[in-house]
Design a protein around this motif. Structure first.
Motif, PDB file in Angstrom:
ATOM      1  N   SER A  72      -8.276  69.654 -44.173  1.00  0.00           N
ATOM      2  CA  SER A  72      -9.717  69.629 -43.969  1.00  0.00           C
ATOM      3  C   SER A  72     -10.004  69.945 -42.510  1.00  0.00           C
ATOM      4  N   GLU A  73     -11.160  70.520 -42.254  1.00  0.00           N
ATOM      5  CA  GLU A  73     -11.573  70.795 -40.874  1.00  0.00           C
ATOM      6  C   GLU A  73     -12.184  69.559 -40.217  1.00  0.00           C
ATOM      7  N   ARG A  74     -12.392  68.515 -40.982  1.00  0.00           N
ATOM      8  CA  ARG A  74     -12.981  67.294 -40.437  1.00  0.00           C
ATOM      9  C   ARG A  74     -11.995  66.558 -39.546  1.00  0.00           C
ATOM     10  N   SER A  75     -12.482  65.983 -38.468  1.00  0.00           N
ATOM     11  CA  SER A  75     -11.710  65.113 -37.569  1.00  0.00           C
ATOM     12  C   SER A  75     -10.516  65.810 -36.927  1.00  0.00           C
ATOM     13  N   ARG A  76     -10.632  67.097 -36.670  1.00  0.00           N
ATOM     14  CA  ARG A  76      -9.541  67.809 -36.002  1.00  0.00           C
ATOM     15  C   ARG A  76      -9.452  67.456 -34.522  1.00  0.00           C
ATOM     16  N   ASP A  77     -10.409  66.682 -34.019  1.00  0.00           N
ATOM     17  CA  ASP A  77     -10.348  66.286 -32.612  1.00  0.00           C
ATOM     18  C   ASP A  77      -9.369  65.143 -32.378  1.00  0.00           C
ATOM     19  N   VAL A  78      -8.869  64.532 -33.454  1.00  0.00           N
ATOM     20  CA  VAL A  78      -7.898  63.444 -33.307  1.00  0.00           C
ATOM     21  C   VAL A  78      -6.746  63.653 -34.280  1.00  0.00           C
TER      22      VAL A  78
ATOM     23  N   GLY B  84     -31.198  54.965 -37.033  1.00  0.00           N
ATOM     24  CA  GLY B  84     -30.929  56.365 -36.750  1.00  0.00           C
ATOM     25  C   GLY B  84     -29.445  56.633 -36.749  1.00  0.00           C
ATOM     26  N   VAL B  85     -29.094  57.908 -36.749  1.00  0.00           N
ATOM     27  CA  VAL B  85     -27.693  58.321 -36.821  1.00  0.00           C
ATOM     28  C   VAL B  85     -27.416  59.366 -35.759  1.00  0.00           C
ATOM     29  N   ILE B  86     -26.283  59.206 -35.080  1.00  0.00           N
ATOM     30  CA  ILE B  86     -25.796  60.196 -34.123  1.00  0.00           C
ATOM     31  C   ILE B  86     -24.673  60.965 -34.796  1.00  0.00           C
ATOM     32  N   GLY B  87     -24.904  62.242 -35.031  1.00  0.00           N
ATOM     33  CA  GLY B  87     -23.909  63.061 -35.713  1.00  0.00           C
ATOM     34  C   GLY B  87     -24.361  63.413 -37.116  1.00  0.00           C
ATOM     35  N   ALA B  88     -24.430  64.719 -37.408  1.00  0.00           N
ATOM     36  CA  ALA B  88     -24.932  65.174 -38.711  1.00  0.00           C
ATOM     37  C   ALA B  88     -23.835  65.781 -39.567  1.00  0.00           C
ATOM     38  N   GLY B  89     -22.594  65.319 -39.372  1.00  0.00           N
ATOM     39  CA  GLY B  89     -21.502  65.773 -40.214  1.00  0.00           C
ATOM     40  C   GLY B  89     -21.473  65.003 -41.528  1.00  0.00           C
ATOM     41  N   VAL B  90     -20.311  65.024 -42.176  1.00  0.00           N
ATOM     42  CA  VAL B  90     -20.180  64.361 -43.475  1.00  0.00           C
ATOM     43  C   VAL B  90     -20.508  62.875 -43.373  1.00  0.00           C
TER      44      VAL B  90
END
Length: 307
Positions: free
Chosen positions: A151-157, A8-14
């Motif tokens: 990119s809007e990806r990984s803007r939390d870090v 299974g996978v936690i997180g449905a982003g890229v």
């Protein structure tokens, strides 16, 4: 361990989608589904691959043997700890956590529970395919450039934990000594997060790593130069080519190997082999992931301390 593993996978982003496809494609894995705080995202990924969308993490953990944590980095440690507490083997996308203390809790919990934890620094398998992990000579200098468009990806870090941590891990993979200093300068993005960073790390052996990353570039570039006493290796990762003046035979056809064509797949398969007891370890262990995180945080601290 059963012959067929439920994944299974936690997180449905890229990256969650990438990992879900890995579990769905492997004949020895049954893809169970995806958990995400946005159920519509989970459904979009899961339904295409024959899995279920879960709105509750506990329910996903009840029906899997192995799970990938591919959520935003700020949630990696907590979700990995929840999976470990449920007795599940865990593949954590990089970084393993956003703090060393959190990462060490993950490592300790996995050791107590007797489960495998892997971390997604999968570019090590490309280095292995090239033969760089087998060079019997210590490098003097490594210069790495990793630039990409906004990119809007990984803007939390920061770009350090998003991009530079890859090259930090590669430095640690070929260096036979510990880092001792880190200096850095950078530029913040509009939201105050470091987006352009140039860092220099020195090691006990005299090895120096100069790392340059950007999430504000016009075009995507990724190059590396490694200087050894006997010669140099210059790599263009976008073109998948290199120039080698050392006496050591590197694999000029590395781009055609399974590791280079699908490094994530190779890394995930290595994780599953370790889970089944068919490999002594995953591609990247918690110890290695924590070492990369530790140096990445030292770079971030150098950014904050810079005048």
């Amino acid at each position: 361990m059963s012959e067929t593993l439920r994944g299974g996978v936690i997180g449905a982003g890229v990256f969650g989608g990438h990992h879900a496809r890995q579990y769905a494609r492997l004949p020895s894995v049954t893809f169970a589904g995806v958990y995400d705080t946005h159920p519509d995202r989970a459904a979009k990924v899961a339904m295409l691959l024959g899995g279920r969308a879960f709105a509750d993490l506990e329910h996903l953990l009840e029906v899997v043997d192995v799970v990938t944590v591919a959520s935003p980095a700020t949630h990696h440690a907590d979700q990995a700890l929840a999976a470990i507490a449920a007795g599940k083997h865990v593949y954590i996308e990089k970084p393993i956590a956003i703090g060393v203390a959190e990462a060490e809790k993950v490592r300790a919990a996995a050791a107590r529970a007797g489960v495998v934890v892997a971390c997604g620094h999968q570019e090590r398998v490309v280095f292995q395919a090239m033969g760089l992990l087998d060079v019997p000579e210590q490098p003097l200098l490594l210069e790495a450039l990793r630039h990409g468009p906004p990119s809007e990806r990984s803007r939390d870090v920061s770009a350090v934990l998003d991009l530079m941590v890859h090259d930090i891990d590669l430095c640690l993979a070929i260096a036979a000594s510990e880092p001792v200093t880190a200096e850095a300068e950078g530029v913040r993005g509009p939201d105050g997060v470091w987006d352009m960073v140039r860092a220099e790390a020195s090691f006990e052996s005299g090895f120096t790593a100069i790392l340059d990353v950007s999430r504000q570039a016009e075009t995507r570039r990724r190059t590396m130069r490694i200087v050894y006493p006997s010669g140099e290796v210059e790599i263009d990762f976008m073109a998948r080519t290199f120039r080698n003046t050392t006496p050591y035979p590197l694999n000029a056809d590395f781009a055609d190997t399974p590791a280079a064509t699908d490094p994530l797949g190779t890394s995930v398969e290595g994780f599953l082999q370790a889970v089944r007891g068919l490999a002594p370890r995953p591609v990247v262990t918690p110890d290695e992931a924590i070492a990369a995180l530790d140096l990445a945080i030292a770079v971030e601290q150098a950014l904050e301390d810079a005048p």
